[in-house]
Design a protein around this motif. Structure first.
Motif, PDB file in Angstrom:
ATOM      1  N   GLU A  42       5.177   9.039   0.589  1.00 32.53           N
ATOM      2  CA  GLU A  42       4.794  10.434   0.378  1.00 32.53           C
ATOM      3  C   GLU A  42       3.292  10.561   0.139  1.00 32.53           C
ATOM      4  OE1 GLU A  42       7.279  11.759  -2.814  1.00 32.53           O
ATOM      5  OE2 GLU A  42       9.048  11.909  -1.536  1.00 32.53           O
ATOM      6  N   MET A  43       2.715   9.666  -0.645  1.00 34.47           N
ATOM      7  CA  MET A  43       1.276   9.717  -0.906  1.00 34.47           C
ATOM      8  C   MET A  43       0.486   9.483   0.381  1.00 34.47           C
ATOM      9  SD  MET A  43       0.761   8.098  -4.752  1.00 34.47           S
ATOM     10  CE  MET A  43       0.687   6.464  -4.135  1.00 34.47           C
ATOM     11  N   GLN A  44       0.937   8.542   1.216  1.00 37.72           N
ATOM     12  CA  GLN A  44       0.241   8.282   2.471  1.00 37.72           C
ATOM     13  C   GLN A  44       0.331   9.489   3.398  1.00 37.72           C
ATOM     14  OE1 GLN A  44      -1.732   5.603   3.127  1.00 37.72           O
ATOM     15  NE2 GLN A  44      -2.325   6.884   4.848  1.00 37.72           N
ATOM     16  N   TRP A  45       1.488  10.142   3.427  1.00 36.57           N
ATOM     17  CA  TRP A  45       1.654  11.324   4.255  1.00 36.57           C
ATOM     18  C   TRP A  45       0.689  12.425   3.811  1.00 36.57           C
ATOM     19  CZ3 TRP A  45       2.962  16.422   3.446  1.00 36.57           C
ATOM     20  CH2 TRP A  45       3.212  17.169   4.594  1.00 36.57           C
ATOM     21  N   ILE A  46       0.555  12.607   2.500  1.00 37.45           N
ATOM     22  CA  ILE A  46      -0.358  13.627   1.968  1.00 37.45           C
ATOM     23  C   ILE A  46      -1.797  13.298   2.357  1.00 37.45           C
ATOM     24  CG2 ILE A  46      -1.334  14.564  -0.175  1.00 37.45           C
ATOM     25  CD1 ILE A  46       1.525  14.329  -1.357  1.00 37.45           C
ATOM     26  N   LYS A  47      -2.189  12.034   2.233  1.00 39.62           N
ATOM     27  CA  LYS A  47      -3.549  11.642   2.622  1.00 39.62           C
ATOM     28  C   LYS A  47      -3.783  11.892   4.107  1.00 39.62           C
ATOM     29  CE  LYS A  47      -3.999   8.020  -0.872  1.00 39.62           C
ATOM     30  NZ  LYS A  47      -4.060   6.566  -1.107  1.00 39.62           N
ATOM     31  N   ASP A  48      -2.793  11.554   4.933  1.00 44.10           N
ATOM     32  CA  ASP A  48      -2.917  11.775   6.380  1.00 44.10           C
ATOM     33  C   ASP A  48      -3.028  13.256   6.698  1.00 44.10           C
ATOM     34  OD1 ASP A  48      -2.724   9.035   6.691  1.00 44.10           O
ATOM     35  OD2 ASP A  48      -0.623   9.079   7.371  1.00 44.10           O
TER      36      ASP A  48
END
Length: 65
Positions: A42-48
């Motif tokens: 989820e954190m990686q998706w938000i950063k992307d």
């Protein structure tokens, strides 16, 4: 929603079955590892998404300057 239901059932099973401590500990570690990995995704998706928004021009938005 699925994870909340799973955790509730897991807790209920732990209470009613009272499994041996080592097996219980391993199961809990697996659940916590699963939640940790979901959080990482989820954190990686938000950063992307933040990067995508920064790099793509706004579509359909008028410039009032």
């Amino acid at each position: 929603m699925f994870s909340l239901r799973f955790l509730a059932q897991f807790e209920s099973n732990l209470i009613t079955r009272k499994p041996e401590p080592e097996k219980q500990r391993l199961q809990l570690l697996r659940v916590f590892d699963h939640r940790k990995r979901l959080g990482e995704v989820e954190m990686q998706w938000i950063k992307d998404e933040i990067e995508r928004v920064k790099t793509q021009p706004d579509e359909g938005v008028e410039d009032f300057s």
